[in-house]
Motif scaffolding. Structure first.
Motif, PDB file in Angstrom:
ATOM      1  N   ILE A  29       0.847  -1.200   0.000  1.00 22.04           N
ATOM      2  CA  ILE A  29       0.000   0.000   0.000  1.00 22.04           C
ATOM      3  C   ILE A  29       0.879   1.245   0.000  1.00 22.04           C
ATOM      4  O   ILE A  29       0.641   2.211  -0.737  1.00 22.04           O
ATOM      5  CB  ILE A  29      -0.939  -0.011   1.230  1.00 22.04           C
ATOM      6  CG1 ILE A  29      -1.965  -1.143   1.062  1.00 22.04           C
ATOM      7  CG2 ILE A  29      -1.639   1.328   1.420  1.00 22.04           C
ATOM      8  CD1 ILE A  29      -2.822  -1.398   2.278  1.00 22.04           C
ATOM      9  N   ARG A  30       1.938   1.190   0.791  1.00 21.37           N
ATOM     10  CA  ARG A  30       2.891   2.302   0.866  1.00 21.37           C
ATOM     11  C   ARG A  30       3.544   2.525  -0.510  1.00 21.37           C
ATOM     12  O   ARG A  30       3.675   3.657  -0.980  1.00 21.37           O
ATOM     13  CB  ARG A  30       3.924   1.939   1.935  1.00 21.37           C
ATOM     14  CG  ARG A  30       5.012   2.887   2.132  1.00 21.37           C
ATOM     15  CD  ARG A  30       5.280   3.185   3.631  1.00 21.37           C
ATOM     16  NE  ARG A  30       5.995   4.447   3.753  1.00 21.37           N
ATOM     17  CZ  ARG A  30       5.426   5.619   3.629  1.00 21.37           C
ATOM     18  NH1 ARG A  30       4.125   5.710   3.397  1.00 21.37           N
ATOM     19  NH2 ARG A  30       6.139   6.715   3.728  1.00 21.37           N
ATOM     20  N   ARG A  32       2.361   1.668  -3.436  1.00 21.20           N
ATOM     21  CA  ARG A  32       1.400   2.196  -4.411  1.00 21.20           C
ATOM     22  C   ARG A  32       1.227   3.694  -4.227  1.00 21.20           C
ATOM     23  O   ARG A  32       1.064   4.440  -5.186  1.00 21.20           O
ATOM     24  CB  ARG A  32       0.044   1.504  -4.256  1.00 21.20           C
ATOM     25  CG  ARG A  32       0.060   0.085  -4.777  1.00 21.20           C
ATOM     26  CD  ARG A  32      -1.270  -0.579  -4.586  1.00 21.20           C
ATOM     27  NE  ARG A  32      -2.177  -0.267  -5.684  1.00 21.20           N
ATOM     28  CZ  ARG A  32      -3.273  -0.962  -5.940  1.00 21.20           C
ATOM     29  NH1 ARG A  32      -3.579  -2.003  -5.183  1.00 21.20           N
ATOM     30  NH2 ARG A  32      -4.054  -0.649  -6.932  1.00 21.20           N
ATOM     31  N   ARG A  33       1.251   4.116  -2.937  1.00 23.73           N
ATOM     32  CA  ARG A  33       1.098   5.552  -2.681  1.00 23.73           C
ATOM     33  C   ARG A  33       2.311   6.312  -3.236  1.00 23.73           C
ATOM     34  O   ARG A  33       2.156   7.352  -3.873  1.00 23.73           O
ATOM     35  CB  ARG A  33       0.928   5.784  -1.179  1.00 23.73           C
ATOM     36  CG  ARG A  33       0.082   7.003  -0.937  1.00 23.73           C
ATOM     37  CD  ARG A  33      -0.437   7.165   0.463  1.00 23.73           C
ATOM     38  NE  ARG A  33       0.555   6.973   1.485  1.00 23.73           N
ATOM     39  CZ  ARG A  33       0.350   6.235   2.563  1.00 23.73           C
ATOM     40  NH1 ARG A  33      -0.786   5.590   2.720  1.00 23.73           N
ATOM     41  NH2 ARG A  33       1.262   6.125   3.494  1.00 23.73           N
ATOM     42  N   ALA A  36       1.928   6.483  -6.913  1.00 26.30           N
ATOM     43  CA  ALA A  36       0.865   7.382  -7.346  1.00 26.30           C
ATOM     44  C   ALA A  36       1.346   8.830  -7.269  1.00 26.30           C
ATOM     45  O   ALA A  36       1.045   9.651  -8.147  1.00 26.30           O
ATOM     46  CB  ALA A  36      -0.372   7.181  -6.477  1.00 26.30           C
ATOM     47  N   GLU A  37       2.110   9.142  -6.203  1.00 28.16           N
ATOM     48  CA  GLU A  37       2.580  10.516  -6.048  1.00 28.16           C
ATOM     49  C   GLU A  37       3.713  10.829  -7.017  1.00 28.16           C
ATOM     50  O   GLU A  37       3.780  11.910  -7.593  1.00 28.16           O
ATOM     51  CB  GLU A  37       3.084  10.740  -4.611  1.00 28.16           C
ATOM     52  CG  GLU A  37       1.954  10.923  -3.621  1.00 28.16           C
ATOM     53  CD  GLU A  37       2.434  10.780  -2.180  1.00 28.16           C
ATOM     54  OE1 GLU A  37       3.663  10.846  -1.952  1.00 28.16           O
ATOM     55  OE2 GLU A  37       1.584  10.585  -1.297  1.00 28.16           O
ATOM     56  N   GLU A 218      11.305   9.397   0.697  1.00 27.86           N
ATOM     57  CA  GLU A 218       9.966   8.997   0.235  1.00 27.86           C
ATOM     58  C   GLU A 218       9.566   7.690   0.876  1.00 27.86           C
ATOM     59  O   GLU A 218       8.437   7.515   1.283  1.00 27.86           O
ATOM     60  CB  GLU A 218       9.981   8.673  -1.254  1.00 27.86           C
ATOM     61  CG  GLU A 218      10.355   9.741  -2.170  1.00 27.86           C
ATOM     62  CD  GLU A 218      10.472   9.155  -3.568  1.00 27.86           C
ATOM     63  OE1 GLU A 218      10.398   9.951  -4.473  1.00 27.86           O
ATOM     64  OE2 GLU A 218      10.625   7.923  -3.732  1.00 27.86           O
TER      65      GLU A 218
END
Lengths: 221, 244
Positions: A29-30, A32-33, A36-37, A218
């Motif tokens: 999930i991390r 993917r975030r 996405a950013e 990041e």
């Protein structure tokens, strides 16, 4: 050291898969975030995964005269953060099983727990704790890499002892047996990996642009 | 063994173009059977069936197979030794059922390893990733895995070249130098890997890449009779594997 294919009974394979899943899902999930950013992080993350794989194919001398390979757990955890390392670690372990017949698919959950969860989190915890109490960067990196490496092997011994308890002395006896074979012999290797990681970070600090730092920022958030 | 050996063998294998579903059902199905049934006779039957398929149908060269199997089987032997001894109040001793336990472990580990080796010597990792994507693994994760796979060979090549150069300049003469040289390779490798990633990213962005690489695949579809045949054999082995 990877637990080989078929070494663990089916129920334990499933249990270790289940234990690893939350960490990997959280890491995914991390990831993917992050993607996405900043879509360009995709390439750097993939390069980081490949780097971890290639690291494990390099040979380093061990104090006992034989040679071994670095695990890269400590380096990865300090540079990329433990959450992302759990996903990259699973990908690397999968490729190690498929491309090198090292480790296995049924034991992937167990191997991922020791190498992609326990090792990186221990290394990262020591790194944070060491910096918090004001230890020097080199000493902290050495401790993080060496103890992260050792934690992986102690945990692997624990997994093996759980699967094969001693007939007389049960789990404790089996732990002593497996640890004496797989963890004690790893102490010199852990020290070698610690020293190696210090030299790597020193050399990196002098020559990279801020790409690694950016990625680490990041990844750790 | 270098990184590319198994993958190259898989790409050149006679079974390269067999449908992925058939190979996956055969090897992964038997892998699950191998770890689920009692090692005797179940795992022994699995090992024999898989060996027959490996050499009879997939025609994997024996020399290649042995070089791949050596490492895991070595680990198996060292792990099995542990089961031979027991730790009691009087110290170390031979375990009464040690031989049986070690034999059972070896049977199961061999059967499972043979399944893994058959899969990895007939199916390139990229094909398996594409299969995982079809099974519903998130596209981002599969894409990162595929990119990792591609980078592995590129970075691996650089690492080999750098290690050769160091060794030719006596960089591995003493243990101390060796450790330092390896650290320098790693430190040199990471910025190179990142740089390569950045250049690839720029190149792909210029071509309008949106995060997923779509490539044509000419793999034949799996045949249902073959899949059913494999499943029937597996059920038979399962039934045979449980002692009455």
């Amino acid at each position: 050291m990877h637990i080989m294919e078929g070494y663990l009974p089916a129920a334990q394979c499933a249990a270790w898969y289940a234990a690893t899943a939350p960490f990997v899902v959280a890491g995914a999930i991390r990831l993917r975030r992050i993607i996405a950013e900043r879509p360009e992080a995709r390439m750097t993350l993939a390069a980081a995964g490949a780097f971890a794989f290639v690291l494990s194919a390099l040979k380093i001398p061990s104090v006992t005269g034989s040679c071994s390979h670095p695990t890269g757990t400590g380096l990865g955890a300090v540079v990329f953060g433990p959450a992302v390392m759990s996903v990259l670690g699973v990908i690397v372990l999968l490729f190690q099983a498929l491309l090198l017949a090292h480790g296995g698919l049924t034991t992937l959950g167990a191997n991922a727990f020791s190498m992609a969860v326990v090792g990186p989190w221990v290394a990262w915890g020591i790194w944070r704790a060491g910096r918090a109490v004001g230890l020097g960067a080199s000493v902290t990196i050495f401790l993080a890499a060496a103890l992260g490496d050792l934690a992986t092997y102690v945990f692997t011994s624990f997994q093996l002892a759980l699967a094969y308890p001693d007939a007389v002395s049960g789990f404790a006896g089996a732990m002593a047996k497996f640890a004496s074979i797989f963890a004690l012999t790893q102490i010199p290797l852990a020290i070698a990996e610690g020293l190696l990681t210090v030299v790597v970070i020193d050399a990196l600090a002098g020559k990279t642009d801020n790409k690694v730092a950016v990625l680490a920022g990041e990844a750790r958030g | 063994m270098s990184i590319g050996v198994i993958d190259r063998a898989a790409s050149l294998s006679r079974w390269r173009h067999r449908p992925l579903a058939e190979k996956a059902l055969l090897t992964l199905g038997f892998l699950i059977v191998a770890v689920s049934v009692p090692p005797w006779p179940g795992a022994a039957v699995v090992a024999l069936v898989i060996l027959a398929v490996t050499f009879g149908a997939a025609r994997v060269p024996l020399g290649l197979w042995l070089s791949v199997a050596a490492l895991p089987l070595g680990f198996m032997a060292s792990g099995a030794v542990v089961l031979l001894v027991q730790v009691g109040p009087e110290g170390l001793g031979l375990a009464p059922h040690g031989l049986q336990d070690a034999a059972a472990l070896c049977l199961r580990a061999m059967a499972a390893t043979f399944c893994l080796i058959l899969l990895s010597l007939t199916t390139p990792a990229a094909d398996l990733m594409a299969g995982l994507r079809r099974l519903g693994l998130p596209a981002e994760i599969v894409e990162i895995a595929l990119l990792t796979y591609r980078f592995t060979f590129l970075i691996g090549e650089s690492a080999v070249a750098m290690t050769h150069a160091q060794s030719a300049r006596l960089g591995h003469r003493t243990n101390r130098l060796w450790l330092r040289s390896t650290a320098l390779v790693i430190a040199g490798l990471l910025p190179r890997a990142m740089d390569r990633a950045r250049r690839l990213e720029t190149g792909m962005a210029a071509r309008g890449w949106s995060g997923e690489m779509r490539v044509l695949s000419d793999r034949p579809a799996a045949s249902w009779p073959v899949l059913a045949g494999i499943a029937v054999v597996q059920i038979l082995v399962l039934a045979l594997g449980w002692p009455a």
